[in-house]
Design an enzyme around this catalytic site. Structure first.
Site, mmCIF file in Angstrom:
data_model
loop_
_atom_site.group_PDB
_atom_site.id
_atom_site.type_symbol
_atom_site.label_atom_id
_atom_site.label_comp_id
_atom_site.label_asym_id
_atom_site.label_seq_id
_atom_site.Cartn_x
_atom_site.Cartn_y
_atom_site.Cartn_z
ATOM 1 N N ASP A 61 49.158 -67.856 -62.764
ATOM 2 C CA ASP A 61 50.496 -68.012 -63.008
ATOM 3 C C ASP A 61 50.821 -66.595 -63.997
ATOM 4 O OD1 ASP A 61 52.898 -69.007 -63.293
ATOM 5 O OD2 ASP A 61 52.411 -70.263 -64.989
ATOM 6 N N ASP A 76 49.680 -74.001 -66.056
ATOM 7 C CA ASP A 76 49.988 -74.718 -67.309
ATOM 8 C C ASP A 76 50.837 -75.996 -67.137
ATOM 9 O OD1 ASP A 76 52.228 -73.428 -66.889
ATOM 10 O OD2 ASP A 76 52.304 -72.238 -68.654
ATOM 11 N N ASP A 120 51.466 -77.166 -61.506
ATOM 12 C CA ASP A 120 50.487 -76.320 -61.112
ATOM 13 C C ASP A 120 49.320 -77.328 -60.703
ATOM 14 O OD1 ASP A 120 51.349 -73.792 -61.431
ATOM 15 O OD2 ASP A 120 51.126 -74.160 -63.739
#
Length: 933
Positions: free
Chosen positions: A336, A649, A653
């Site tokens: 990410d 996070d 995800d």
């Protein structure tokens, strides 16, 4: 029964929303809320992967190597039943002890990690304010039901999906759901359909209120929320075995095959030789049990646990021990952007004032090559004055007393700039009023009393604010703004935006006396342009170096974010994931792929996109990615044979984290769901920590091979006495308790020392090991069994017969097992194995480099292990308790001369093999090259 379908709730007026959900502006009554709680259930997420103590403990008793040990223990008890008094029952109980101790240790490590995870769980609020019968009431989050009226304030997290019916200056952070860090405005008016998460009159569970306040009607709770739906996707993802777990299965099968083959062969030959069924069966079982490396399982577990402790000191919390090694063979990291590659906080990076670009550094400003401080730059005082006053951010103190700034991220960035550069040393001007931000104007204004006059400060989108300006600052004086000035300002704004900066224009106006109405029309006109402010969530300082280390180590890094493509590409360029922009190729040559493109892309096209055509080629950057898109990329990479680590996070995800070979969650910004599913949690949310963990994982794998060689080599001198006894009629040179003393006593600490070899500098200069490379390769087994093991057997058996012949024994003479001579002779065999293992542990530090080139001081545990090994030998051979338990007897000192000489011979012969391999055979390196000291 009320109808709680909400597919068109965004198009309804506030009154119709209340009717649809059968509630009122004063909220539900307590009785109605209780009835709906029974009907719809509590507002909680189902946690399918919640850690179970019983399941976690049982897993350590039932994996493949543990099953092999169970079988070995069972065979030991069977042999004892068939022929008592041979020590087989003792062996069985010892193996059971190994299973229990290992399971308890591994379980304790996982349990401690799970407890640490629970301490990190703080995403959804435990309490929330609602309206009940016209009164504000604080209730538990789990008690919120459809039709509830939520009271939302700045800084709070939304406890359920809801439709706004009142909203003032509200902006929300949807990053936990979408991955996009940009604040989203929220209003109460009816809105037409669009992307569900982007509809401005809806708020969602798990998101946070950055600024403003309002009220909203709950229409979905628990697993029916968007948060719950995405979390539910993870339940459908099947998790596979880690590479180490697969290797342990392979090792178990190899060891089991060797053990069973040798045991069966010995049993058959024994029958053929006329030894009788029972004797052949007992020694067949003895061969099988002696082949089982009882010390391998606890050594692997302890090595992984110690590695996880080292990683914890480097801010990586390991939830499952095999995850340590999995990182070592990672070939692709899907990461990410926000919070992992970047700091997850907006910072002021540049200004544009009087047609000059100003760079902001940590404690100074750089203006046309001149370095100065913000306080000394008097020409920018009006701009800084506006920044200080035109915001609604708040300075508060946390429970530990530390001051922080809260509010909209862009306003927080402005206040933090002022704090960092010493601009808040004066009392602020009294605020007399505010014209709040709204989506139509795209700007806000605050009114302040300054030197007996009223001053308005404004900030907002450049395209909204600049057209209202008719003056600008030029060398601290106001001058008329020309059309050319406007064009240059807007061109600079577009340049900032192209480089993914978030841009604000700042202006002011002196309000003349006698103005009748201080409204938008009267205040926001004839403004003086002060400057542009460019902000960005900057990359973490150590990320570019970490990306470079990954590239050198053959690990690909792919950014997958929900953020805007320009933002994603700009960060990728800054950290080295994408090439810098050039004049000859303005757009660069790094493909930026959006989620909608992934949606329509065929499997073959996606594979081609993810397959680099040449080494060092820029990886694609994925932007505007939804959870399903991210999961598809991860699945495709795995199908291509890659070992994939995924960072995340948000709840968005979770599916990809579970699908990956290794899921890495953020410990600070991570959601409960992400932490629950992940294998590793980064306590500092830093990408560089992942790279450190990969280095540790590679070292662990190499170390496991080192101590596997060490442990397996000692199996040969333990088996040879049984073969000699059964086939050649030799006296049995080693007893079962003495085998246990080697496997579970003298060998353990030196093996652990090999398991704690530190990462070497070159470990990240090599590509990941091939997926097909075996933990126990043919060359490793050959070296352990047929080279080192046979030399150890020669040393031990040579010492055994040397001692017998020196004391008058002749071949063929019966040797009473209870005699002092026999006990001493078996003690010589035992001592020979221990001393040979001392030489072996030094040899196993490297299968290529000379032991004389490796500094023994870099591994104090190995040195301690050798000392303990020799002390245990002395205790077993020279104390009455040791003699009674292990069937040993004190030895004269002269016999140690030949044993030490034999051990040194092992070391020297192994040195010759290393010389032959490295100098003449030019064997390619498949693991890290040790540092030469």
């Amino acid at each position: 029964m009320p109808d709680f379908r909400y597919h068109d709730i965004n198009r309804l007026s506030a009154e119709d929303v209340l009717k649809r959900l059968e509630t009122g502006s004063g909220g539900l009554t307590s009785d109605e809320a209780l009835r709906r709680l029974r009907e719809f259930g509590p507002n909680v997420l189902i946690e399918p992967n919640r850690y179970s103590l019983l399941r976690g403990l049982s897993r350590h008793f039932t994996h493949f190597l543990a099953i092999l040990l169970w079988i070995a223990a069972g065979l030991s008890f069977t042999a004892d039943y068939m022929k008592p008094g041979e020590g087989m029952a003792t062996l069985g109980w010892a193996i059971l002890g190994v299973i229990v101790i290992n399971a308890a240790f591994a379980f304790l490590q996982e349990y401690k990690a799970e407890r640490a995870v629970q301490a990190l769980h703080h995403l959804l609020p435990d309490k929330a304010w609602v309206m009940r019968a016209g009164q504000p009431v604080e209730v538990a989050r789990s008690e919120i039901v459809p039709g509830e009226i939520l009271i939302l304030e700045e800084g709070e997290r939304v406890p359920a999906d809801a439709r706004l019916i009142e909203a003032t200056g509200m902006r929300v952070d949807n990053a936990a759901l979408t991955g996009e860090s940009k604040p989203k405005r929220r209003i109460a008016a009816p809105e037409e359909d669009g992307h569900w998460l982007d509809i401005p009159n809806l708020v969602f569970a798990g998101t946070s209120i950055l600024s403003g306040h309002g009220q909203a009607v709950v229409f979905a709770v628990g697993m029916r929320t968007e948060f719950g739906k995405i979390a539910g996707l993870a339940t459908a993802v099947e998790t596979g075995l880690s590479p180490l777990q697969k290797e342990i299965i392979t090792v178990t099968r190899i060891v089991a095959a060797i053990s069973l083959a040798m045991g069966g062969l010995f049993f058959a030959v024994g029958l053929w030789a006329g030894l009788g069924f029972w004797i052949s069966a007992i020694f067949g079982i003895g061969i099988i049990v002696a082949n089982v490396p009882e010390g391998l399982l606890p050594t692997v577990t302890l090595a992984l646990a110690m590695s996880s402790q080292r990683m914890a000191k480097r801010n990586a919390l390991i939830k499952h021990l095999p995850s340590v090694e999995t990182l070592g063979c990672t070939t692709v990291i899907c990461t990410d952007k926000t919070g992992t590659l970047t700091e997850n906080r907006m910072r002021v990076a540049r200004f544009y004032v009087d047609h000059l670009e100003v760079e902001v550094q940590e404690s100074c400003l750089v203006i046309a090559g001149r370095v100065t401080t913000a306080i000394e730059a008097e020409e920018y005082a009006p701009l800084f004055n506006a920044i200080i006053h035109c915001h609604n951010a708040k300075r508060v103190r946390q429970t530990d007393g530390r001051p922080i700034v809260t509010g909209d991220p862009t306003e927080v960035a402005l206040v933090e700039f002022a704090l960092d550069h010493g601009l808040l040393h004066r009392e602020p001007l009294p605020r007399m009023g505010e014209l709040p931000f709204d989506a139509d104007r795209k700007r806000m204004a605050t009114l302040h009393w300054h030197e007996s006059r009223l001053v308005a400060f404004m900030k907002g989108a450049p395209e909204s604010l600049v057209p209202l300006c008719n003056q600008m600052l030029h060398q601290t004086a106001r001058s008329p703004m020309s059309q050319e000035d406007r064009q240059r300002i807007m061109a600079q704004s577009q340049t900032f935006a192209h480089h993914a900066y978030r841009v604000l224009a700042v202006a002011m106006r002196d309000i003349e006396q006698g103005v009748e109405k201080l409204d938008i029309d009267h205040v926001e006109r004839n403004l003086t342009f002060l400057g542009l402010v460019a902000m960005m969530d900057p990359p973490r300082q150590d990320v570019p170096e970490a990306i470079l280390r990954c590239r050198q180590a053959g690990v690909r890094t792919i950014m997958i974010t929900g953020d805007h493509p320009l933002t994603a590409l700009a960060i990728a360029r800054q950290i080295g994931l994408a090439p810098k922009e050039s004049r000859t190729e303005p757009s660069g040559y790094c493909p930026v792929i959006e989620g909608r493109q992934v949606e329509t892309m065929s499997d073959d096209a996606l594979r081609r996109l993810l397959t680099p055509t040449r080494p060092g080629e820029a990886e694609p950057v994925f932007a505007r990615m939804a959870p399903r898109h991210k999961m598809r990329v991860v699945s495709t990479l795995k199908d291509m044979g890659e070992v994939v680590a995924v960072t995340g996070d948000g709840v968005n995800d979770a599916p990809a984290l579970k699908k990956a070979d290794i899921g890495v969650a953020m410990g600070i910004a991570g959601t409960d769901v992400a932490k629950e599913i992940a294998d590793i949690i980064l306590l500092d949310d830093n990408f560089a920590t992942i790279v450190n963990a990969i280095e540790e994982g590679r070292t662990v794998y190499d170390n496991i091979r080192k101590f596997s060689t060490y442990i397996l080599a000692s199996n040969v001198p333990e088996i040879v006495p049984f073969l000699g006894y059964g086939f050649a009629g030799m006296p049995l040179a080693l007893t079962i308790p003495q085998i246990l003393a080697v496997d579970l006593g003298t060998d353990m600490i030196p093996a652990l020392g090999l398991g704690t070899e530190r990462p070497h500098a070159e470990v990240m200069d090599l590509p990941p090991r091939p997926r097909h490379e075996r933990l126990l390769s043919f060359s490793l087994l050959l070296r352990a069994y047929l080279f080192l093991g046979l030399i150890e057997a020669a040393v031990a058996m040579g010492g055994f017969f040397l001692y017998l012949f020196a004391n008058g024994w002749t071949w063929g003479t019966h040797l009473d097992w209870s005699s002092s001579l026999y006990r001493q002779a078996t003690t010589v065999t035992f001592a020979g194995i221990v001393l040979a293992q001392v030489a072996n542990v030094l040899a196993c530090r490297s299968d290529r480099l000379s032991v004389f080139k490796l500094d023994w001081r870099t591994n104090p545990l190995m040195v301690l292990g050798i000392a303990i090994e020799l002390i245990l030998l002395a205790l077993i051979a020279y104390t009455p308790t040791g003699n009674e338990i292990f069937g040993t007897s004190p030895l004269p000192l002269w016999i140690f001369g030949p044993l030490v000489l034999g051990s040194l011979t092992l070391l020297l012969v192994e040195e010759g093999r290393k010389l032959l391999v490295t100098r003449f055979l030019h064997r390619p390196a498949h693991g890290p090259i040790e540092t030469v000291h």
